[in-house]
Design a protein around this motif. Structure first.
Motif, mmCIF file in Angstrom:
data_model
loop_
_atom_site.group_PDB
_atom_site.id
_atom_site.type_symbol
_atom_site.label_atom_id
_atom_site.label_comp_id
_atom_site.label_asym_id
_atom_site.label_seq_id
_atom_site.Cartn_x
_atom_site.Cartn_y
_atom_site.Cartn_z
ATOM 1 N N UNK A 1 6.046 7.794 7.954
ATOM 2 C CA UNK A 1 5.997 7.319 9.409
ATOM 3 C C UNK A 1 4.938 6.112 9.619
ATOM 4 N N UNK A 2 4.160 5.639 8.721
ATOM 5 C CA UNK A 2 3.217 4.318 8.393
ATOM 6 C C UNK A 2 4.484 3.390 8.353
ATOM 7 N N UNK A 3 5.541 3.655 7.365
ATOM 8 C CA UNK A 3 6.280 2.590 7.081
ATOM 9 C C UNK A 3 7.286 2.226 8.417
ATOM 10 N N UNK A 4 7.496 3.286 9.076
ATOM 11 C CA UNK A 4 8.295 3.065 10.380
ATOM 12 C C UNK A 4 7.508 2.269 11.352
ATOM 13 N N UNK A 5 6.203 2.525 11.578
ATOM 14 C CA UNK A 5 5.231 2.236 12.607
ATOM 15 C C UNK A 5 5.031 0.681 11.959
ATOM 16 N N UNK A 6 4.954 0.576 11.123
ATOM 17 C CA UNK A 6 4.577 -0.936 10.221
ATOM 18 C C UNK A 6 5.727 -1.933 10.471
ATOM 19 N N UNK B 1 0.869 -1.064 -0.007
ATOM 20 C CA UNK B 1 -0.003 0.014 -0.011
ATOM 21 C C UNK B 1 0.857 1.231 -0.022
ATOM 22 N N UNK B 2 1.866 1.268 0.934
ATOM 23 C CA UNK B 2 2.722 2.237 0.997
ATOM 24 C C UNK B 2 3.450 2.552 -0.345
ATOM 25 N N UNK B 3 4.012 1.633 -0.872
ATOM 26 C CA UNK B 3 4.916 1.725 -2.111
ATOM 27 C C UNK B 3 3.944 1.957 -3.001
ATOM 28 N N UNK B 4 2.867 1.706 -3.204
ATOM 29 C CA UNK B 4 1.984 2.128 -4.095
ATOM 30 C C UNK B 4 1.347 3.693 -4.083
ATOM 31 N N UNK C 1 11.878 -2.333 3.842
ATOM 32 C CA UNK C 1 11.521 -3.308 2.781
ATOM 33 C C UNK C 1 12.126 -2.451 1.119
ATOM 34 N N UNK C 2 12.568 -3.070 0.529
ATOM 35 C CA UNK C 2 13.358 -2.596 -0.603
ATOM 36 C C UNK C 2 12.242 -1.611 -1.557
ATOM 37 N N UNK C 3 11.082 -2.067 -1.724
ATOM 38 C CA UNK C 3 10.336 -1.490 -2.508
ATOM 39 C C UNK C 3 9.863 -0.323 -1.925
ATOM 40 N N UNK C 4 9.463 -0.243 -0.585
ATOM 41 C CA UNK C 4 9.271 1.047 0.030
ATOM 42 C C UNK C 4 10.498 1.668 0.026
ATOM 43 N N UNK C 5 11.538 1.476 0.470
ATOM 44 C CA UNK C 5 12.248 2.361 0.598
ATOM 45 C C UNK C 5 12.878 2.780 -0.945
ATOM 46 N N UNK C 6 12.775 2.144 -1.995
ATOM 47 C CA UNK C 6 12.966 2.856 -3.119
ATOM 48 C C UNK C 6 11.846 3.885 -3.411
ATOM 49 N N UNK C 7 10.674 3.635 -3.188
ATOM 50 C CA UNK C 7 9.631 4.519 -3.388
ATOM 51 C C UNK C 7 9.815 5.803 -2.501
ATOM 52 N N UNK C 8 10.240 5.623 -1.267
ATOM 53 C CA UNK C 8 10.429 6.852 -0.263
ATOM 54 C C UNK C 8 11.601 7.524 -0.877
ATOM 55 N N UNK C 9 12.808 6.878 -1.381
ATOM 56 C CA UNK C 9 13.723 7.695 -2.145
ATOM 57 C C UNK C 9 13.364 8.516 -3.431
#
Length: 425
Positions: A205-210, A183-186, A215-223
């Motif tokens: 923040x949600x990514x940190x709490x969860x 969800x977050x990476x989307x 996660x490589x896809x989340x971190x790539x999307x954050x970057x």
């Protein structure tokens, strides 16, 4: 295995077929299918489901349907595999028809079935159908889960309906369904596209709490989000802390650095990628590197990378690569060379290629080639007044303002008022 006289069984075949579609090797899959027929195990439901899945994911939906129709027995897994194949290949309506036929086999759709249909119509960009499916799903006694909502959000983002994606996310939370890494990476690309740093930070923040920040896809999307929102330092910190990098993270970092003027650092990152992870280099990697060369005035390096892309990586140049080279030459004032390059292109130049040439002509006052570029642009996008405005500036500088205005009036171009917005950090 076979050399030792051991034939594969109904447990081995599905695993082999899975590898075939993961490698997009349809021919290998067809060879496995031939062996299935030779060994007379084509009536096994597990093998047939794997065959349907393999053909679908290799883009051969007709063959997948042939295997499905020839099955003597069918279960829910088989129907879901066929429905998924339809939606993955853009045939959402056919998937609906297939699911409706389940009742003739005494089967009822489960949550996987519903999510498959929701994903299909979400990717197709049909929000009305998605809403109908959600209601039907609840009416059938199955509540939408995080996969359902994530599919909807992903479809909206891909359709550039970012505000609707944000609203759907809030609706999901209001229903008591909480996001996961998918969800977050989307949703993060929507934050990046709309430069919505506030919501992007909320997603972080949600990514940190969860516990999915790494996660490589989340971190790539954050970057990618931080880079596109102007927070390049934050993007660099995330990138340097990544224990594993994928193609998206490498490309996002190179693009981000180039876009913010860190062209030398962008090229250094590209070189690092070649050294540490060359198998992940793709056509977008070279687009990012060529952009860095263009913005940094690295002409010879840009030319050599264009050649290297074809010779060392066997990547055929796309229109965006040609546009980068034209921009590279144009920024350096080599406008005639840029035009010769365009003339030698093996494909039809698009508006970005001609637009790069026109922009260079404006910067260096080349009226002759500007007219050529503007003529092509007027053919490609006749309703865009911006190109005519650029040409008008050149006419004004070359002769006098009155003649320029007269030309524009005859062409009946309208200049639209500019507008801008900014999201508070």
């Amino acid at each position: 295995m076979r050399r030792k006289g051991i034939e594969p069984n109904n447990f081995v075949f599905p695993s082999i077929l899975k590898v075939c579609w993961q490698l997009s090797d349809r021919r290998a899959g067809e060879s496995v299918h031939a062996l299935v027929l030779k060994l007379s195990v084509e009536d096994d439901m597990f093998i047939n489901s794997a065959l349907v899945d393999m053909y679908s994911k290799c883009g051969h939906i007709e063959k997948a349907r042939t295997v499905f129709d020839m099955m003597v027995e069918k279960d829910l897994v088989t129907f879901n595999a066929m429905a998924s194949g339809y939606t993955q290949n853009g045939f959402a309506e056919e998937a609906i028809g297939l699911v409706e036929n389940m009742k003739f086999w005494g089967l009822k759709p489960d949550v996987v079935t519903w999510n498959t249909l929701i994903n299909g119509f979400s990717q197709k960009g049909d929000p009305m159908a998605v809403r109908v499916l959600l209601k039907s799903m609840s009416f059938a006694g199955i509540e939408p889960d995080v996969v359902s909502w994530t599919s909807i959000i992903s479809g909206l983002v891909q359709s550039s309906k970012n505000e609707d994606a944000f609203k759907t996310f809030k609706e999901m939370m209001a229903c008591g369904v909480y996001p996961n890494s998918a969800t977050i990476s989307s949703l993060l690309p929507a934050c990046a596209t709309s430069a919505n740093v506030r919501l992007g930070k909320e997603m972080h923040g949600y990514a940190v709490v969860l516990g999915v920040e790494n996660d490589i896809f989340v971190r790539s999307a954050l970057l990618d989000m931080y880079a596109k929102c102007g927070l390049i330092t934050k993007a660099k910190l995330l990138f340097s802390d990544m224990s594993e990098k994928n193609t998206v993270s490498w490309n996002s970092m190179i693009f981000g650095l180039a876009s913010h003027g860190y062209c030398k650092e962008a090229i250094d990152t590209f070189a690092q990628m070649e050294k540490e992870d060359s198998k992940r280099v793709d056509h977008l990697t070279f687009t990012a590197a060529l952009t860095a060369c263009s913005h940094g005035g690295m002409i010879e390096l840009g030319k050599s990378l264009f050649d290297k892309m074809q010779e060392a990586y066997n990547i055929e140049p796309r229109l965006e690569h040609y546009a980068c080279i034209v921009d590279l030459l144009g920024r350096a004032g080599k406008i005639s060379e840029a035009y010769v390059f365009i003339e030698a292109m093996p494909v039809e130049p698009d508006l970005f290629v001609w637009g790069a040439l026109l922009g260079a002509c404006r910067n260096y006052g080349n009226l002759e080639l500007a007219e050529v570029a503007a003529r092509h642009l007027s053919r490609l996008e006749p309703g865009n007044a911006g190109n005519g405005m650029l040409l008008s500036e050149l006419y004004a500088n070359a002769s006098n303002d009155w003649n320029a205005r007269l030309r524009m009036k005859r062409r009946k171009l309208t200049k639209f008022l500019g507008s801008s917005w900014i999201e508070a950090v």
